[in-house]
Design an enzyme around this catalytic site. Structure first.
Site, PDB file in Angstrom:
ATOM      1  N   ASP A  41      33.244  48.259  43.930  1.00 43.36           N
ATOM      2  CA  ASP A  41      33.595  46.931  44.409  1.00 43.36           C
ATOM      3  C   ASP A  41      34.956  46.591  43.798  1.00 43.36           C
ATOM      4  O   ASP A  41      35.067  46.384  42.588  1.00 43.36           O
ATOM      5  CB  ASP A  41      32.531  45.908  43.997  1.00 43.36           C
ATOM      6  N   TYR A  50      40.065  37.145  49.924  1.00 41.39           N
ATOM      7  CA  TYR A  50      40.527  35.771  49.662  1.00 41.39           C
ATOM      8  C   TYR A  50      40.982  35.564  48.220  1.00 41.39           C
ATOM      9  O   TYR A  50      41.366  34.474  47.856  1.00 41.39           O
ATOM     10  CB  TYR A  50      39.453  34.733  50.048  1.00 41.39           C
ATOM     11  N   LYS A  51      40.925  36.620  47.396  1.00 40.13           N
ATOM     12  CA  LYS A  51      41.378  36.497  46.014  1.00 40.13           C
ATOM     13  C   LYS A  51      42.872  36.857  45.947  1.00 40.13           C
ATOM     14  O   LYS A  51      43.688  36.145  46.491  1.00 40.13           O
ATOM     15  CB  LYS A  51      40.490  37.371  45.126  1.00 40.13           C
ATOM     16  N   PHE A  97      29.338  41.765  39.508  1.00 40.97           N
ATOM     17  CA  PHE A  97      29.272  40.472  40.178  1.00 40.97           C
ATOM     18  C   PHE A  97      27.827  40.224  40.605  1.00 40.97           C
ATOM     19  O   PHE A  97      27.211  41.090  41.224  1.00 40.97           O
ATOM     20  CB  PHE A  97      30.207  40.496  41.394  1.00 40.97           C
ATOM     21  N   ARG A 110      38.948  31.065  32.406  1.00 40.85           N
ATOM     22  CA  ARG A 110      39.480  32.291  33.000  1.00 40.85           C
ATOM     23  C   ARG A 110      40.833  31.980  33.622  1.00 40.85           C
ATOM     24  O   ARG A 110      40.951  31.100  34.464  1.00 40.85           O
ATOM     25  CB  ARG A 110      38.480  32.729  34.073  1.00 40.85           C
TER      26      ARG A 110
HETATM   27  C1  LIG Z   1      34.428  37.667  44.717  1.00 38.83           C
HETATM   28  C2  LIG Z   1      33.587  38.851  44.661  1.00 38.83           C
HETATM   29  C3  LIG Z   1      32.656  39.103  45.667  1.00 38.83           C
HETATM   30  C4  LIG Z   1      32.485  38.090  46.774  1.00 38.83           C
HETATM   31  O1  LIG Z   1      31.513  38.396  47.689  1.00 38.83           O
HETATM   32  P1  LIG Z   1      31.365  37.510  48.983  1.00 38.83           P
HETATM   33  O2  LIG Z   1      30.360  38.186  49.777  1.00 38.83           O
HETATM   34  O3  LIG Z   1      32.694  37.389  49.631  1.00 38.83           O
HETATM   35  O4  LIG Z   1      30.929  36.134  48.556  1.00 38.83           O
HETATM   36  C5  LIG Z   1      31.913  40.250  45.579  1.00 38.83           C
HETATM   37  N1  LIG Z   1      32.082  41.124  44.554  1.00 38.83           N
HETATM   38  C6  LIG Z   1      32.962  40.897  43.566  1.00 38.83           C
HETATM   39  C7  LIG Z   1      33.135  41.880  42.464  1.00 38.83           C
HETATM   40  C8  LIG Z   1      33.739  39.752  43.588  1.00 38.83           C
HETATM   41  O5  LIG Z   1      34.621  39.521  42.619  1.00 38.83           O
END
Ligand SMILES: *Cc1c(COP(=O)(O)O)cnc(C)c1O
Length: 426
Positions: free
Chosen positions: A211, A236-237, A132, A386
């Site tokens: 992560d 939040y996912k 990410f 997606r």
């Molecule tokens: C969604 C996501 C994030 C989000 O990070 P925020 O700090 O909440 O914006 C981080 N890492 C991964 C792999 C994600 O999918």
């Protein structure tokens, strides 16, 4: 998988689905909306609305500051201990705090400082180019902060879909301080084998930081069992905590006393309400709190985590695999002939709960789906549509409908009306 493309078949799958009734737990005020974005922003559980009403009217409205000692102060720990069950951690190995990006920053710096304190001179971090971007940005920022004391090795995916485990293993050497990867890649859905990579890192004397943002709530994660060192994740996912709900972090129990939070705020102090002038870290994971938690967003996480624990992560994973397999079978029968390519791993063991389909007209097809067909997938540049399947509420009917509408958008060239300009949020 022996799949039929007719709607009756989708209906039969929904009828046989033992988790189907969980869909009723969510706000579904727009019955004709097909939502395939639960891996980006999960749906709102009805129980969360009720919980928030109580938080606003009774806790904040009536109890005011007294509510801190009636649950708010401990919420990062109590909710963290529930999330721990979803990531294969012990109750005292997970806490809710800040955003994923901020937690990632805290843990990377903490890990590097711990190694320094142990006398290690290792200065390489191994990651990959499917990670990410925020994680990569934070790593770059930490490199700047340390003024050149850090080397970042970004292992390249040969096809933009997956990274061979051998390539990661080859990049880990005696100079490697930390290996950090997204367990499930946000674009392709490729999923690493956590025990295998963790073992390779440990054998070379390196630490690992996972992560799990795109995994938690959709597939079982076993952090403690393989002695993974560190992890961060998003709520939040698939966890349906609501927009911007705080993230969580995991630190293996035996490492906790050795790791210091680089953002030494008062909520991580041993006794914050003594207001002592000198910082002394809390003895437990609370030391990784910094400032006052966003209480309203924090408590919004809990009802959905409770639902997931009730449904059971193994059953959720089984449904998710069946659904991604179903989607891929439909793609092959209906969409591949129209120029869609599968941009996710074929092997379900190496795949999370979303499936990406690439098409040269991906962006305009996505616009047509959202604006005309009331189907909300996600678009990731340059050409990935997606489709996030959230096993707690996505139905086989949703998947069938989305594929058939995708076919219509392409065969009737409905996408041609839409602009090729990228919207701000996708
Ligand atoms: C969604 C996501 C994030 C989000 O990070 P925020 O700090 O909440 O914006 C981080 N890492 C991964 C792999 C994600 O999918």
């Amino acid at each position: 998988m022996d799949v039929r493309v007719d709607l009756d078949y989708a209906r039969a799958l929904d009828e046989a689905d033992e988790l189907a009734h969980y869909r009723e737990e969510f706000v579904l005020d727009e019955p004709d909306l097909t939502y395939l974005n639960g891996n980006s922003l999960g749906r709102a559980p009805k129980r969360t609305l009720i919980r928030m009403q109580r938080a606003l009217t009774q806790e904040w409205g009536q109890r005011l500051i007294r509510a801190w000692s009636e649950g708010w102060y401990d919420a990062p720990v109590t909710i963290g201990s529930k999330i721990a069950q979803l990531i294969g951690a012990r109750a005292d190995e997970c806490i809710v705090a800040d955003s994923t990006s901020v937690n990632f920053f805290k843990l990377v710096l903490a890990a590097l400082r711990m190694l320094r304190a142990r006398g290690s001179r290792r200065n390489k971090i191994v990651t990959d180019d499917l990670n990410f971007p925020s994680d990569l940005y934070i790593l770059q920022g930490i490199g700047d902060l340390l003024e050149g004391g850090l080397r970042l090795e970004v292992v390249k995916s040969p096809d933009g879909i997956s990274v061979p485990h051998e390539a990661i293993e080859a990049a880990i050497d005696e100079d490697t301080a930390l290996v950090t990867l997204s367990h499930t890649a946000f674009k392709s859905g490729f999923t690493y084998d956590i025990p295998r990579v963790t073992k390779a890192a440990h054998e070379a004397g390196a630490l690992v930081l996972w992560d799990v943002s795109h995994s938690v709530g959709a597939l079982p994660i076993q952090l403690s069992d393989c002695r993974a060192d560190l992890a961060v994740g998003c709520t939040y996912k698939y966890l349906n905590g609501g927009p911007g709900s705080p993230a969580f972090l995991y630190i293996r129990k035996d490492l906790q006393p050795e790791l210091g939070n680089p953002i030494t705020g008062w909520f991580g102090q041993r006794v914050p309400f003594e207001f002592a002038l000198d910082y002394e870290p809390a003895r437990d994971l609370r030391r990784f709190l910094s400032g006052t938690p966003s209480i309203l967003s924090l408590i919004a996480i809990e009802p959905s985590v409770d639902l997931m624990l009730k449904a059971g992560i193994e059953r959720l994973r089984a449904k998710s695999v069946a659904q991604t397999e179903y989607l891929i079978a439909l793609w092959q029968a209906v969409l591949e002939p129209l120029g869609f390519e599968l941009a996710s791993p074929r092997d379900s063991e190496r795949r999370g709960s979303h499936v990406s389909l690439a098409h040269p007209e991906g962006l305009r097809i996505d616009r047509a789906l959202v604006e005309r067909m009331k189907i909300v997938p996600d678009f990731r540049a340059p050409d990935n549509i997606r489709m996030g399947l959230a096993p707690l509420y996505t139905s086989y009917g949703d998947i069938h409908h989305a594929v058939m509408q995708l076919r219509t958008v392409v065969t009737e060239r409905l996408y041609e009306k839409y602009s090729t300009e990228m919207p701000t949020v996708t």
